[in-house]
Design an enzyme around this catalytic site. Structure first.
Site, short mmCIF file in Angstrom:
data_model
loop_
_atom_site.label_atom_id
_atom_site.label_comp_id
_atom_site.label_asym_id
_atom_site.label_seq_id
_atom_site.Cartn_x
_atom_site.Cartn_y
_atom_site.Cartn_z
N LYS A 191 60.86 64.54 43.36
CA LYS A 191 61.79 64.85 44.44
C LYS A 191 61.78 66.35 44.74
O LYS A 191 61.65 67.16 43.82
CB LYS A 191 63.14 64.33 43.95
CG LYS A 191 64.36 64.81 44.59
CD LYS A 191 65.58 64.21 43.92
CE LYS A 191 66.18 65.22 42.97
NZ LYS A 191 67.59 65.08 42.73
N LYS A 229 66.13 71.92 44.22
CA LYS A 229 66.45 73.35 44.14
C LYS A 229 65.99 73.91 42.80
O LYS A 229 65.75 75.10 42.66
CB LYS A 229 67.97 73.55 44.22
CG LYS A 229 68.59 73.18 45.53
CD LYS A 229 70.12 73.29 45.42
CE LYS A 229 70.80 72.45 46.48
NZ LYS A 229 72.18 72.13 46.20
N LYS A 277 68.98 66.48 33.43
CA LYS A 277 69.46 67.86 33.30
C LYS A 277 69.71 68.24 31.85
O LYS A 277 69.52 69.39 31.46
CB LYS A 277 70.73 68.06 34.13
CG LYS A 277 70.43 68.09 35.62
CD LYS A 277 71.66 68.44 36.42
CE LYS A 277 71.36 68.50 37.90
NZ LYS A 277 72.56 68.62 38.71
P1 TYM Z 1 73.13 68.23 45.74
O1 TYM Z 1 73.77 69.55 45.97
O2 TYM Z 1 72.11 68.10 44.67
O3 TYM Z 1 72.44 67.73 47.05
C1 TYM Z 1 73.15 67.68 48.27
C2 TYM Z 1 72.71 66.48 49.09
O4 TYM Z 1 71.30 66.53 49.35
C3 TYM Z 1 70.68 65.30 48.97
N1 TYM Z 1 69.34 65.60 48.45
C4 TYM Z 1 68.22 65.02 48.91
N2 TYM Z 1 68.01 64.11 49.88
C5 TYM Z 1 66.73 63.74 50.13
N3 TYM Z 1 65.67 64.24 49.45
C6 TYM Z 1 65.82 65.16 48.47
N4 TYM Z 1 64.76 65.66 47.85
C7 TYM Z 1 67.16 65.59 48.16
N5 TYM Z 1 67.67 66.48 47.28
C8 TYM Z 1 69.02 66.47 47.46
C9 TYM Z 1 71.59 64.76 47.87
O5 TYM Z 1 71.44 63.36 47.73
C10 TYM Z 1 72.96 65.14 48.38
O6 TYM Z 1 73.44 64.20 49.31
N6 TYM Z 1 76.39 65.45 43.24
C11 TYM Z 1 76.06 65.92 44.56
C12 TYM Z 1 77.17 66.76 45.19
C13 TYM Z 1 78.51 66.12 45.23
C14 TYM Z 1 78.91 65.08 46.11
C15 TYM Z 1 80.27 64.84 45.80
C16 TYM Z 1 78.25 64.36 47.10
C17 TYM Z 1 79.58 66.44 44.46
N7 TYM Z 1 80.64 65.69 44.81
C18 TYM Z 1 81.00 63.84 46.47
C19 TYM Z 1 78.98 63.37 47.77
C20 TYM Z 1 80.32 63.13 47.45
C21 TYM Z 1 74.83 66.80 44.44
O7 TYM Z 1 74.47 67.24 43.41
O8 TYM Z 1 74.25 67.10 45.59
#
Ligand code: TYM
Length: 338
Positions: A196, A199, A113
């Protein structure tokens, strides 16, 4: 007791990766008895990258609506918004005092990022994993269901839990377990099977969003990149064919069957046959979620009530942990109002 915590950022619409990597698993985890579940919309994380401040609160509601539409039941899970519980940011600061910059610099998501110009990256982006650790430790979560890309952040959370215990000579935080067992923990881009699904990718054709219409889903799958070979009759032969492997994985995850079963059914068939079948499964599975999400968004008051109640429950738990952490760290609590 088992306690589950997870969250998603309201950066834009949820896509199939979020759904198959995490959300679907969250819903399934609701079947487990004797388990407490907290599912959060992590808006404080979403502001670590440039974002549209006029849209953030709507995006937050939309993610909450997506959780509910996918099957998160507020009677079984506490559903809330991160910024509604100020203790997240407070605990983050405390953990920041014991987070090593060297470790944060090695986080692949930070490197991705921040890009080439690391010097200009914000402190918030750098400290992102510390906030994530605070989210998890604040509720003393034992299990964290996420997609594969969050593994490194969870390792850091575990590391911080031990650092805290060692530094203060306590056995306070236990080690949260990553649960990377969603039906497809790493869904890839429809246009490049080595990247991957995300978004932030520029083209919307790389991903299927939960709000896409059936026509859009059909179009995106039709245009998805593939190779010219037919599907093989065994999984091993999909190695080295990342786009084909991705589509087979998506099919299996949506249909609730194994990849082997998909291969068995479509062995020898061209993508011209497989893609329409995949589009059918995707539409059949996603259309009811999209429909429910739109219905929920027509009655925002209902979502707001759920989030309000969720924040109240979460705050009680959060205040307790923060009070205990204050004690352990020797901070004065005289004027703390909770
Ligand atoms: P975020 O918002 O990027 O994504 C949310 C969840 O979706 C999963 N994910 C995927 N799984 C499979 N294939 C993909 N292409 C893919 N893209 C996203 C992510 O692994 C995630 O589970 N840092 C985290 C948010 C967060 C969080 C937390 C999660 C903040 N605090 C505490 C767990 C516990 C994030 O950016 O997710």
């Amino acid at each position: 007791m088992k306690r589950i915590f997870s969250g998603m950022q309201p950066t834009s619409q949820l896509h199939l990766g979020n759904y198959l990597g995490a959300l679907k698993n969250w819903v399934d985890l609701q079947k487990e008895e004797d388990t407490q579940r907290l599912y959060c919309v992590v808006d404080l994380h979403a502001i670590t990258m440039p974002y549209d401040h006029t849209q953030l609160s709507q995006a937050t509601l939309e993610i909450a609506a997506a959780y509910m539409a996918a099957g998160i039941d507020p009677k079984k899970s506490i559903l809330f918004v991160q910024s509604h519980v100020p203790e997240h940011a407070q605990l983050m600061w405390l953990l920041a005092t014991m987070s090593q910059m060297g470790k944060l610099e090695r986080m692949t998501q930070f490197k991705d990022k921040a890009g080439k110009n690391k010097e200009r990256a914000s402190l918030g982006l750098f400290a992102y994993p510390v906030l994530m650790a605070a989210d998890i430790l604040l509720y003393k979560a034992t299990h964290v269901p996420v997609g594969e890309d969050q593994k490194q952040h969870l390792e850091l959370t575990r590391d911080l839990a031990s650092t805290f215990n060692t530094r203060y000579g306590v056995d306070y935080f236990s080690q949260p377990e990553p649960v990377i067992s969603g039906p497809a923990p790493r869904v890839m881009s429809l246009r490049d099977g080595t990247k991957k699904m995300s978004k932030s990718a520029d083209s919307d054709m790389t991903r299927i969003n939960l709000i896409d219409t059936p026509e859009m889903i059909v179009k995106k799958i039709k245009k998805a990149k593939t190779d010219s070979d037919p599907l093989p009759d065994n999984l091993k032969d999909l190695e080295g064919r990342p786009e084909a492997m991705n589509l087979v994985t998506i099919y299996a995850a949506l249909a609730g069957i194994s990849k082997e079963q998909v291969i068995k059914e479509f062995a020898g068939q061209q993508f011209g046959k497989f893609k329409p079948a995949l589009a059918d499964v995707a539409v059949e599975h996603l259309a009811p979620i999209t429909e429910r999400m739109n219905e929920l968004l027509d009655d925002k008051a209902q979502i707001e009530t759920v989030l309000h109640d969720g924040a109240e429950q979460a705050r009680k738990m959060a205040a307790q942990t923060l009070g205990e952490v204050f004690d352990i760290m020797g901070l004065s609590k005289v004027a703390m109002i909770h």
